[in-house]
Design a protein around this motif. Structure first.
Motif, PDB file in Angstrom:
ATOM      1  N   ASP A   1     -19.458  -1.784  -1.994  1.00  0.00           N
ATOM      2  CA  ASP A   1     -20.546  -0.999  -2.547  1.00  0.00           C
ATOM      3  C   ASP A   1     -21.615  -1.942  -3.114  1.00  0.00           C
ATOM      4  OD1 ASP A   1     -21.592   1.685  -3.650  1.00  0.00           O
ATOM      5  OD2 ASP A   1     -21.450   0.413  -5.446  1.00  0.00           O
ATOM      6  N   GLN A   2     -22.854  -1.718  -2.731  1.00  0.00           N
ATOM      7  CA  GLN A   2     -23.946  -2.599  -3.139  1.00  0.00           C
ATOM      8  C   GLN A   2     -24.134  -2.615  -4.655  1.00  0.00           C
ATOM      9  OE1 GLN A   2     -27.620  -1.873  -1.081  1.00  0.00           O
ATOM     10  NE2 GLN A   2     -28.502  -3.807  -1.746  1.00  0.00           N
ATOM     11  N   ASN A   3     -24.017  -1.477  -5.303  1.00  0.00           N
ATOM     12  CA  ASN A   3     -24.164  -1.438  -6.773  1.00  0.00           C
ATOM     13  C   ASN A   3     -23.049  -2.220  -7.457  1.00  0.00           C
ATOM     14  OD1 ASN A   3     -26.523   0.094  -6.847  1.00  0.00           O
ATOM     15  ND2 ASN A   3     -25.392   2.009  -6.671  1.00  0.00           N
ATOM     16  N   LEU A   4     -21.848  -2.154  -6.912  1.00  0.00           N
ATOM     17  CA  LEU A   4     -20.741  -2.942  -7.457  1.00  0.00           C
ATOM     18  C   LEU A   4     -21.069  -4.428  -7.384  1.00  0.00           C
ATOM     19  CD1 LEU A   4     -17.733  -3.231  -8.422  1.00  0.00           C
ATOM     20  CD2 LEU A   4     -17.165  -3.399  -5.979  1.00  0.00           C
TER      21      LEU A   4
ATOM     22  N   CYS B   1     -24.065 -11.769   1.674  1.00  0.00           N
ATOM     23  CA  CYS B   1     -23.699 -12.435   2.925  1.00  0.00           C
ATOM     24  C   CYS B   1     -22.251 -12.933   2.867  1.00  0.00           C
ATOM     25  CB  CYS B   1     -24.664 -13.578   3.190  1.00  0.00           C
ATOM     26  SG  CYS B   1     -24.418 -14.367   4.778  1.00  0.00           S
ATOM     27  N   MET B   2     -21.868 -13.499   1.745  1.00  0.00           N
ATOM     28  CA  MET B   2     -20.512 -14.024   1.567  1.00  0.00           C
ATOM     29  C   MET B   2     -19.471 -12.911   1.728  1.00  0.00           C
ATOM     30  SD  MET B   2     -18.987 -15.822  -1.880  1.00  0.00           S
ATOM     31  CE  MET B   2     -20.345 -16.951  -2.022  1.00  0.00           C
ATOM     32  N   LEU B   3     -19.830 -11.713   1.315  1.00  0.00           N
ATOM     33  CA  LEU B   3     -18.866 -10.609   1.297  1.00  0.00           C
ATOM     34  C   LEU B   3     -19.104  -9.568   2.398  1.00  0.00           C
ATOM     35  CD1 LEU B   3     -18.650 -10.242  -2.546  1.00  0.00           C
ATOM     36  CD2 LEU B   3     -16.805 -10.921  -1.009  1.00  0.00           C
ATOM     37  N   GLU B   4     -19.984  -9.872   3.326  1.00  0.00           N
ATOM     38  CA  GLU B   4     -20.278  -8.921   4.399  1.00  0.00           C
ATOM     39  C   GLU B   4     -19.025  -8.615   5.214  1.00  0.00           C
ATOM     40  OE1 GLU B   4     -23.521  -8.184   7.939  1.00  0.00           O
ATOM     41  OE2 GLU B   4     -23.459 -10.105   6.932  1.00  0.00           O
ATOM     42  N   LYS B   5     -18.732  -7.330   5.328  1.00  0.00           N
ATOM     43  CA  LYS B   5     -17.592  -6.811   6.106  1.00  0.00           C
ATOM     44  C   LYS B   5     -16.234  -7.305   5.602  1.00  0.00           C
ATOM     45  CE  LYS B   5     -20.267  -4.746   9.152  1.00  0.00           C
ATOM     46  NZ  LYS B   5     -20.546  -3.356   8.956  1.00  0.00           N
ATOM     47  N   GLN B   6     -16.148  -7.701   4.327  1.00  0.00           N
ATOM     48  CA  GLN B   6     -14.903  -8.234   3.778  1.00  0.00           C
ATOM     49  C   GLN B   6     -14.054  -7.187   3.060  1.00  0.00           C
ATOM     50  OE1 GLN B   6     -13.733 -11.290   4.453  1.00  0.00           O
ATOM     51  NE2 GLN B   6     -15.544 -11.455   5.740  1.00  0.00           N
ATOM     52  N   ASN B   7     -14.507  -5.952   3.067  1.00  0.00           N
ATOM     53  CA  ASN B   7     -13.733  -4.865   2.459  1.00  0.00           C
ATOM     54  C   ASN B   7     -12.984  -4.142   3.584  1.00  0.00           C
ATOM     55  OD1 ASN B   7     -12.716  -3.099   0.583  1.00  0.00           O
ATOM     56  ND2 ASN B   7     -14.654  -2.074   0.142  1.00  0.00           N
ATOM     57  N   ASP B   8     -12.056  -4.863   4.193  1.00  0.00           N
ATOM     58  CA  ASP B   8     -11.312  -4.373   5.363  1.00  0.00           C
ATOM     59  C   ASP B   8     -12.242  -3.902   6.478  1.00  0.00           C
ATOM     60  OD1 ASP B   8      -8.976  -5.021   4.138  1.00  0.00           O
ATOM     61  OD2 ASP B   8      -8.216  -2.975   3.974  1.00  0.00           O
ATOM     62  N   GLY B   9     -13.222  -4.714   6.808  1.00  0.00           N
ATOM     63  CA  GLY B   9     -14.150  -4.414   7.886  1.00  0.00           C
ATOM     64  C   GLY B   9     -15.397  -3.679   7.447  1.00  0.00           C
TER      65      GLY B   9
ATOM     66  N   SER C   1      -9.710   4.694  -6.342  1.00  0.00           N
ATOM     67  CA  SER C   1     -11.100   4.278  -6.194  1.00  0.00           C
ATOM     68  C   SER C   1     -11.388   4.007  -4.724  1.00  0.00           C
ATOM     69  CB  SER C   1     -11.365   3.011  -7.011  1.00  0.00           C
ATOM     70  OG  SER C   1     -12.633   2.491  -6.694  1.00  0.00           O
ATOM     71  N   ASN C   2     -12.561   4.395  -4.278  1.00  0.00           N
ATOM     72  CA  ASN C   2     -12.930   4.087  -2.895  1.00  0.00           C
ATOM     73  C   ASN C   2     -13.748   2.795  -2.807  1.00  0.00           C
ATOM     74  OD1 ASN C   2     -15.281   4.967  -4.026  1.00  0.00           O
ATOM     75  ND2 ASN C   2     -15.723   6.520  -2.484  1.00  0.00           N
ATOM     76  N   LEU C   3     -13.808   2.040  -3.906  1.00  0.00           N
ATOM     77  CA  LEU C   3     -14.569   0.791  -3.915  1.00  0.00           C
ATOM     78  C   LEU C   3     -13.835  -0.341  -3.219  1.00  0.00           C
ATOM     79  CD1 LEU C   3     -15.931   0.819  -7.575  1.00  0.00           C
ATOM     80  CD2 LEU C   3     -17.184   1.336  -5.470  1.00  0.00           C
ATOM     81  N   TYR C   4     -12.506  -0.303  -3.240  1.00  0.00           N
ATOM     82  CA  TYR C   4     -11.691  -1.381  -2.690  1.00  0.00           C
ATOM     83  C   TYR C   4     -10.729  -0.793  -1.677  1.00  0.00           C
ATOM     84  CZ  TYR C   4     -13.066  -2.446  -7.467  1.00  0.00           C
ATOM     85  OH  TYR C   4     -13.766  -2.551  -8.634  1.00  0.00           O
ATOM     86  N   LYS C   5     -10.773  -1.295  -0.454  1.00  0.00           N
ATOM     87  CA  LYS C   5      -9.938  -0.725   0.607  1.00  0.00           C
ATOM     88  C   LYS C   5      -8.527  -1.297   0.622  1.00  0.00           C
ATOM     89  CE  LYS C   5     -13.458   1.309   2.961  1.00  0.00           C
ATOM     90  NZ  LYS C   5     -13.755   2.112   4.061  1.00  0.00           N
ATOM     91  N   SER C   6      -8.321  -2.463   0.005  1.00  0.00           N
ATOM     92  CA  SER C   6      -6.991  -3.071   0.002  1.00  0.00           C
ATOM     93  C   SER C   6      -6.918  -4.165  -1.051  1.00  0.00           C
ATOM     94  CB  SER C   6      -6.679  -3.677   1.375  1.00  0.00           C
ATOM     95  OG  SER C   6      -7.508  -4.798   1.608  1.00  0.00           O
ATOM     96  N   SER C   7      -5.712  -4.618  -1.322  1.00  0.00           N
ATOM     97  CA  SER C   7      -5.548  -5.739  -2.246  1.00  0.00           C
ATOM     98  C   SER C   7      -6.110  -7.018  -1.628  1.00  0.00           C
ATOM     99  CB  SER C   7      -4.077  -5.919  -2.628  1.00  0.00           C
ATOM    100  OG  SER C   7      -3.302  -6.245  -1.507  1.00  0.00           O
ATOM    101  N   GLU C   8      -6.074  -7.124  -0.297  1.00  0.00           N
ATOM    102  CA  GLU C   8      -6.650  -8.297   0.374  1.00  0.00           C
ATOM    103  C   GLU C   8      -8.164  -8.354   0.166  1.00  0.00           C
ATOM    104  OE1 GLU C   8      -4.554  -6.142   1.959  1.00  0.00           O
ATOM    105  OE2 GLU C   8      -2.778  -7.417   2.112  1.00  0.00           O
ATOM    106  N   ALA C   9      -8.809  -7.206   0.214  1.00  0.00           N
ATOM    107  CA  ALA C   9     -10.256  -7.149  -0.030  1.00  0.00           C
ATOM    108  C   ALA C   9     -10.566  -7.591  -1.465  1.00  0.00           C
ATOM    109  CB  ALA C   9     -10.785  -5.741   0.229  1.00  0.00           C
TER     110      ALA C   9
END
Length: 109
Positions: A71-74, A59-67, A20-28
């Motif tokens: 996805d907005q729909n997610l 706002c809480m999750l801005e740039k938190q998917n490894d920079g 899936s391209n929704l999550y860039k890492s387990s940290e995200a």
């Protein structure tokens, strides 16, 4: 303990959804899990008077998917699911619950 649960969950979930391209890492995913918990608590805790808006979640999750941003729909789907579905916890006011009796024992100390 919550951190360890989220850590395990995010690692396992990421391993099973690497394609899936929704999550860039387990940290995200770990960060997304905490955001889920925070928003859920804000929506369903009666002591929280100002309920969150979708913009707060963004706002809480801005740039938190490894920079990058998630996805907005997610995020919209997660937010609406949290808003409309409370996760039930054991009620400490029900006399037949373990939580009730633990609370009673602590009050006696």
């Amino acid at each position: 303990i919550v951190d360890r649960i989220f850590d395990y969950f995010s690692n396992q979930f990421y391993e099973n959804h690497k394609d899936s391209n929704l999550y860039k890492s387990s940290e995200a995913l770990h960060i997304l899990s905490y955001a889920w918990l925070m928003i859920h608590t804000s929506f369903h805790n009666n002591n929280v008077l100002k309920k969150p808006k979708i913009e707060d979640f963004y706002c809480m999750l801005e740039k938190q998917n490894d920079g990058d941003n998630f996805d907005q729909n997610l995020l919209i789907n997660i937010f609406n699911s949290i808003k409309h579905s409370k996760i039930p916890f054991e009620d400490s006011k029900q006399m037949d619950s373990i939580a009730y009796w633990r609370l009673q024992l602590q009050k006696q100390k």
